[in-house]
Design a protein around this motif. Sequence first.
Motif, mmCIF file in Angstrom:
data_model
loop_
_atom_site.group_PDB
_atom_site.id
_atom_site.type_symbol
_atom_site.label_atom_id
_atom_site.label_comp_id
_atom_site.label_asym_id
_atom_site.label_seq_id
_atom_site.Cartn_x
_atom_site.Cartn_y
_atom_site.Cartn_z
ATOM 1 N N THR A 27 19.750 43.458 1.958
ATOM 2 C CA THR A 27 19.258 44.810 2.179
ATOM 3 C C THR A 27 19.739 45.749 1.080
ATOM 4 O O THR A 27 18.977 46.592 0.586
ATOM 5 C CB THR A 27 19.727 45.334 3.550
ATOM 6 O OG1 THR A 27 19.393 44.377 4.546
ATOM 7 C CG2 THR A 27 19.073 46.647 3.887
ATOM 8 N N LEU B 159 10.788 52.141 4.199
ATOM 9 C CA LEU B 159 11.753 51.231 4.822
ATOM 10 C C LEU B 159 11.117 49.905 5.213
ATOM 11 O O LEU B 159 11.764 48.861 5.149
ATOM 12 C CB LEU B 159 12.405 51.899 6.028
ATOM 13 C CG LEU B 159 13.345 53.056 5.690
ATOM 14 C CD1 LEU B 159 13.873 53.707 6.956
ATOM 15 C CD2 LEU B 159 14.483 52.597 4.797
ATOM 16 N N SER C 216 12.438 46.456 3.771
ATOM 17 C CA SER C 216 12.784 45.404 4.731
ATOM 18 C C SER C 216 12.113 44.078 4.381
ATOM 19 O O SER C 216 12.746 43.016 4.429
ATOM 20 C CB SER C 216 12.370 45.844 6.134
ATOM 21 O OG SER C 216 12.520 44.802 7.056
ATOM 22 N N LYS C 217 10.847 44.144 4.023
ATOM 23 C CA LYS C 217 10.138 42.914 3.637
ATOM 24 C C LYS C 217 10.727 42.316 2.364
ATOM 25 O O LYS C 217 10.855 41.094 2.244
ATOM 26 C CB LYS C 217 8.646 43.195 3.454
ATOM 27 C CG LYS C 217 7.952 43.455 4.774
ATOM 28 C CD LYS C 217 6.496 43.793 4.584
ATOM 29 C CE LYS C 217 5.878 44.144 5.925
ATOM 30 N NZ LYS C 217 4.475 44.514 5.793
ATOM 31 N N ALA D 159 13.847 42.669 1.403
ATOM 32 C CA ALA D 159 15.152 42.120 1.785
ATOM 33 C C ALA D 159 14.983 40.745 2.425
ATOM 34 O O ALA D 159 15.795 39.845 2.180
ATOM 35 C CB ALA D 159 15.871 43.072 2.728
ATOM 36 N N ASP D 160 13.933 40.563 3.220
ATOM 37 C CA ASP D 160 13.656 39.250 3.806
ATOM 38 C C ASP D 160 13.384 38.211 2.714
ATOM 39 O O ASP D 160 13.851 37.071 2.791
ATOM 40 C CB ASP D 160 12.469 39.313 4.766
ATOM 41 C CG ASP D 160 12.778 40.069 6.045
ATOM 42 O OD1 ASP D 160 13.981 40.265 6.361
ATOM 43 O OD2 ASP D 160 11.817 40.469 6.745
#
Length: 110
Positions: free
Chosen positions: A86, A31, A35-36, A38-39
């Motif tokens: 995301t 995750l 998350s990285k 998605a950033d």
Amino acid sequence: MDYKKVDAPRTTVTQNHNEIDAQTENIYEALAIVSKRADQIGEEIKVELHDKLDEFATNTESLEEIFENKEQIEVSRFYESLAKPTSIAMEEWKAGKVYFRRPEVKQEGE
């Protein structure tokens, strides 16, 4: 990457945690990686949107000269309708398209 053609869900979808942690064997690490990513995707989309909206910018702005630009509104609506970063990152992760690496762990004798 062309995020307009990505087949990611535009709504919330329940994910199978076994698919998510299959590559790392650790759900938290997986995750964090997603998350990285998605950033990164969110930043790329933001830059692309601002570049397109800058084409419509005018130099002389006053309260009397503000008007609606239909093309600008269409561009904004299109980007609002895209899948969330995301969701795109999760689809890339499950397809094995995300590269990640672990830093070397030093042994005590080194």
